[in-house]
Structure formats: structure tokens, C-alpha cells
Scaffold this motif. Structure first.
Motif, mmCIF file in Angstrom:
data_model
loop_
_atom_site.group_PDB
_atom_site.id
_atom_site.type_symbol
_atom_site.label_atom_id
_atom_site.label_comp_id
_atom_site.label_asym_id
_atom_site.label_seq_id
_atom_site.Cartn_x
_atom_site.Cartn_y
_atom_site.Cartn_z
ATOM 1 N N PRO A 189 0.775 -1.240 0.000
ATOM 2 C CA PRO A 189 0.000 0.000 0.000
ATOM 3 C C PRO A 189 0.803 1.284 0.000
ATOM 4 O O PRO A 189 0.244 2.356 -0.261
ATOM 5 C CB PRO A 189 -0.821 -0.120 1.293
ATOM 6 N N ALA A 190 2.111 1.218 0.276
ATOM 7 C CA ALA A 190 2.921 2.438 0.266
ATOM 8 C C ALA A 190 3.185 2.885 -1.168
ATOM 9 O O ALA A 190 3.133 2.099 -2.114
ATOM 10 C CB ALA A 190 4.242 2.204 0.991
ATOM 11 N N SER A 194 8.288 6.430 -3.900
ATOM 12 C CA SER A 194 9.033 7.110 -2.850
ATOM 13 C C SER A 194 8.929 6.327 -1.549
ATOM 14 O O SER A 194 8.255 5.307 -1.470
ATOM 15 C CB SER A 194 8.491 8.535 -2.652
ATOM 16 N N SER A 195 9.606 6.820 -0.525
ATOM 17 C CA SER A 195 9.578 6.169 0.773
ATOM 18 C C SER A 195 8.182 6.229 1.377
ATOM 19 O O SER A 195 7.417 7.168 1.148
ATOM 20 C CB SER A 195 10.576 6.874 1.702
ATOM 21 N N MET A 196 7.874 5.208 2.166
ATOM 22 C CA MET A 196 6.600 5.212 2.882
ATOM 23 C C MET A 196 6.523 6.413 3.819
ATOM 24 O O MET A 196 5.449 6.946 4.071
ATOM 25 C CB MET A 196 6.433 3.902 3.653
ATOM 26 N N PHE A 197 7.670 6.825 4.322
ATOM 27 C CA PHE A 197 7.759 8.037 5.139
ATOM 28 C C PHE A 197 8.496 9.080 4.297
ATOM 29 O O PHE A 197 9.735 9.060 4.211
ATOM 30 C CB PHE A 197 8.494 7.739 6.448
ATOM 31 N N ASN A 224 2.766 7.554 3.820
ATOM 32 C CA ASN A 224 2.063 7.350 2.563
ATOM 33 C C ASN A 224 1.804 5.862 2.405
ATOM 34 O O ASN A 224 2.603 5.130 1.822
ATOM 35 C CB ASN A 224 2.883 7.872 1.390
ATOM 36 N N ALA A 225 0.703 5.415 2.970
ATOM 37 C CA ALA A 225 0.297 4.009 2.882
ATOM 38 C C ALA A 225 -1.219 3.985 2.847
ATOM 39 O O ALA A 225 -1.865 4.456 3.774
ATOM 40 C CB ALA A 225 0.819 3.218 4.071
ATOM 41 N N ALA A 332 -3.626 3.294 6.427
ATOM 42 C CA ALA A 332 -2.532 4.091 6.980
ATOM 43 C C ALA A 332 -2.395 3.854 8.481
ATOM 44 O O ALA A 332 -1.281 3.750 9.013
ATOM 45 C CB ALA A 332 -2.766 5.573 6.694
ATOM 46 N N ILE A 333 -3.528 3.751 9.177
ATOM 47 C CA ILE A 333 -3.513 3.499 10.624
ATOM 48 C C ILE A 333 -2.896 2.135 10.916
ATOM 49 O O ILE A 333 -2.011 2.000 11.773
ATOM 50 C CB ILE A 333 -4.947 3.570 11.187
ATOM 51 N N GLY A 334 -3.361 1.109 10.216
ATOM 52 C CA GLY A 334 -2.840 -0.232 10.429
ATOM 53 C C GLY A 334 -1.358 -0.331 10.136
ATOM 54 O O GLY A 334 -0.597 -0.994 10.858
#
Length: 405
Positions: A189-190, A194-197, A224-225, A332-334
Motif C-alpha cells: 500500500p505504500a 518514494s519512501s513510505m515516510f 504514505n500508505a 494508513a492506521i494499520g
């Protein structure tokens, strides 16, 4: 509307377009088969946006969408276009359009996780999934290409006697009636580019105007997920994380404050170059506040106990506090909960976890996520949650004939 050779006003008759009105998760929207759209609207552009705006009833300065299919909330001002997939090993392409209520604007920048639960059933019922992949009884696995964000979603759709089963006993907080459970998997899901963060940090110090927060900055986890999301500790903004819609949405100044946070966060995440551009990107990023688990009464009157949940989360969508939780924000929460050190993980008690059970205004929700740290970079292979979907109406939606002119 046009004028004939004598100057008389002539009004165009309405045109009708095949459509299906579906509830997916805690949202509902108007679904279209791409090939059923007028030719001008089968490609991205002004004609498509004009059609969808008129279908939903936007822009509406009254904020009611009375002259359209929209329900005057971000959860009900939505459109979906489905087509045979252009991608290998996928069944259908899914394009989501978030329609602004009071502005002539369709936001194509993100996905709708809730309506993702309805994509599989619509695709099967519309004959877009190869019959060999659809059992008469059991679970049909529909491979969905989410075209807005170029990601794969897997929907597990229950089938009975050759038909999609929509009724059942699965209860979803935020939805009044039970229905059949649809498990949805959001693969990788990211953001793949780019980076997930985006900042490279699990927690950042987000600089803000002092009229938003006296300290001039606030800690934030920007991830970013599922969908780009800015998480902030509720206590840093004077909240508990157990607020309901009226606690936030009844105060225009508070909503303006959250929008300022969203704009500055969007710049920090690299989504826009200047805060003024946030107005043209209303769907993303989301802003959410997190708080430690505590007792509260949900919007339906249901009592949620601190012992039943890991944390509380409240998220805003299209400028208002959401009545439950957006599906993409739940991803994003999970994801953030699975990564030690994020504000979400800390609020949930810290440590490694494969799932999180959180409270939202309408009740609770569980999301699972598989996270791994590879070469000092966090990766999430998938996030999983259960939703439900039900067709509310099918047939044709009508719009004035001059809509596409």
C-alpha cells in the motif's frame, strides 16, 4: 441550452447513462462501466468531470446536493469508473473520483478504501470478470488495479448460486444494517515511487503558524500508505481522540485550523510545493488525531470501552471530521501501528504488532498489516480489513443534455 435562429431559448433534453448506486463500507457512490459513459467522458478531461459533477449535484452553494445523487458529505459525494483491466494478472481497473460539494472540482489524487469493497461485486455483476474465475458458490477473488495510485487490491467476494451475495450477518460500525462480509487486501500500500515516510522520519516536527499552535510546531507522523496521512497526537491540539463529529465540525475556526495543518503537512510530504496549492488537492493528504484508548459513547449511542480498543483515531476528509473511518486512512492506521516509533504505534502501546483495533466516531475497526524493515527502510506487503457492500439502486442516472458541451 442554446438559442435558435429566432433567438428563442431552447433547452436540451436530459440524457440517461447506465449507473449503479452502491454502498461500500461506510461510503456510497455512483458506479459506472467505462463503456457505458458518453464517448466524450470515456477519457479523462473536462467532459468527464462535468458529467460526474452534474450526476452528484455539484457545485452546490447550499451544500446539500439536492439536485443530484450526492449526500452532502465526503462519504457520499463519490464516483467510480470500472473497466476491463489494462494490466496483466488483474481483472478490472478501478478509477475513483472524489467530488467536491461546493466547488466545481473532482479530485483524482487518491483511492477510496471503503468503495474498494464494492468494486469486486460490481465487476462480477457487470460481466467484467472472466466467468472461469467466478465460482457459483464460495469466494470469488477479484484482482483490482487501483488506477489512481497504481496499486493492487484483492477483493474476496462471497457468491451464492452464481450471484454475488450481499446479505449476511457481518456488522460494520458506521453502517446501520448487517450484510455479507467482503475481505479486502491492499497490496504493497505504500507509494512505490518514494519512501513510505516521505521525510525519512517516523516522527517529524511540523512547523505551523502560531495562531494554529502556540508552540509554533507539533510532532507528526507523515506516512504514505493507503493514502497520504498526517497523524498528530490529539493531546497536542487540546483533544482526547474520542471526539464525535459535532465536536469538530460545528466550529469553522477549528476546521480552518485543521486545513492549515493539512496544507503545511502536504508541503512537508512533498505532495505540493506551496500551501496555496492545497485547495486544489482536497482529497489528499488526510489529517488524523490519535489518542490513547479511553471510554466513550459512539455516535450511535454504543458504549466503547478502553479495554476493547488499542487506541482512538479521528480523521478528517474533505475538510470535515469523518463519521467513521475512511478505508484508505484505516490502511494508513494499520500500517503506522505496525511500525514501532510512529505516533500511532506509541498511542496503541508501542511494540511490534500485526493488527490494531481502534475506536472511531461510529464504533471500532480492526486492520491487519504486515510490516518489515529491510535495509533500514520500512516496507508493508499488505494491509487487510473486512467491509461489506450492497447495491442500493441500478438503472440510469440522468443529466441535462448540455452538460458535456
Amino acid at each position: 441550452m442554446f438559442h435558435d435562429e429566432k433567438g428563442k431559448t431552447v433547452f436540451s433534453p436530459q440524457i440517461k447513462v447506465p449507473a449503479t448506486y452502491i454502498r461500500g463500507g461506510t461510503s456510497k457512490g455512483v458506479f459506472f462501466n467505462l463503456e457505458d459513459l458518453p464517448v466524450q467522458a470515456q477519457v479523462a478531461g473536462k467532459a468527464r468531470d462535468a458529467l460526474l459533477l452534474r450526476v452528484i449535484g455539484s457545485p452546490d452553494p447550499y451544500g446539500k446536493q439536492t439536485d443530484g445523487m450526492g449526500g452532502a458529505t465526503s462519504s457520499t459525494s463519490k464516483t467510480v469508473i470500472i473497466s476491463k483491466s489494462s494490466q496483466q494478472d488483474h481483472d478490472v481497473d478501478y478509477l475513483f473520483g472524489q467530488v467536491a460539494i461546493d466547488k466545481p472540482f473532482v479530485d483524482w489524487s487518491g483511492n477510496c478504501g471503503n468503495l474498494s469493497a464494492a468494486v469486486g461485486s460490481f465487476a462480477i455483476s457487470s460481466g467484467l470478470v472472466d466467468a472461469s474465475r467466478v465460482p457459483d458458490n464460495g469466494i470469488a477473488v477479484v484482482r483490482i488495479w487501483q488506477a489512481n495510485i497504481s496499486k493492487t487490491i484483492i477483493a474476496h467476494v462471497p457468491m451464492t448460486d452464481g450471484e454475488v451475495q450481499e446479505t449476511g450477518d457481518f456488522e460494520l460500525d458506521g453502517v446501520t444494517f448487517p450484510a455479507a462480509e467482503v475481505q479486502v487486501e491492499f497490496m504493497d500500500p505504500a507509494d512505490g515511487d518514494s519512501s513510505m515516510f516521505p521525510t525519512g522520519n517516523l516522527v517529524d516536527e511540523l512547523a505551523l503558524p502560531i495562531d494554529v499552535i502556540a508552540a509554533g510546531s507539533v510532532n507528526a507522523t507523515m506516512i504514505n500508505a493507503g493514502i497520504p496521512t498526517i497523524f498528530i497526537n490529539a493531546s497536542d491540539l487540546g483533544y482526547t481522540g474520542a471526539e464525535l463529529q459535532d465536536d469538530i465540525n460545528s466550529d469553522a475556526e477549528v476546521l480552518k485550523r485543521f486545513e492549515t495543518i493539512r496544507a503545511h503537512g502536504a508541503v512537508k510530504m512533498g505532495l505540493i510545493s506551496h500551501i496555496d496549492e492545497a485547495a486544489g488537492r482536497q482529497h489528499t493528504p488526510k489529517v488524523a488525531i490519535v489518542g490513547k484508548a479511553c471510554d466513550y459513547i459512539s455516535s450511535s449511542g454504543k458504549r466503547v470501552l478502553a479495554t476493547e480498543i488499542d487506541l482512538n483515531v479521528r480523521a478528517l476528509s474533505m475538510g470535515k471530521l469523518h463519521h467513521a473511518m475512511m478505508g484508505t486512512a484505516a490502511v494508513a492506521i494499520g500500517t503506522a501501528a505496525a511500525i514501532p516509533g510512529t505516533l500511532v504505534n506509541t498511542a496503541a502501546g508501542g511494540g511490534e504488532r500485526e493488527s490494531v483495533h481502534f475506536g472511531h466516531p461510529s464504533g471500532t475497526l480492526t486492520v491487519g498489516a504486515e510490516a518489515k524493515c529491510i535495509d533500514n527502510e520500512w516496507r508493508v506487503t499488505k494491509a487487510v480489513m473486512s467491509r461489506s457492500a450492497r447495491v442500493l439502486m441500478e438503472g440510469w442516472v440522468r443529466v441535462p443534455g448540455d452538460t458535456l458541451i
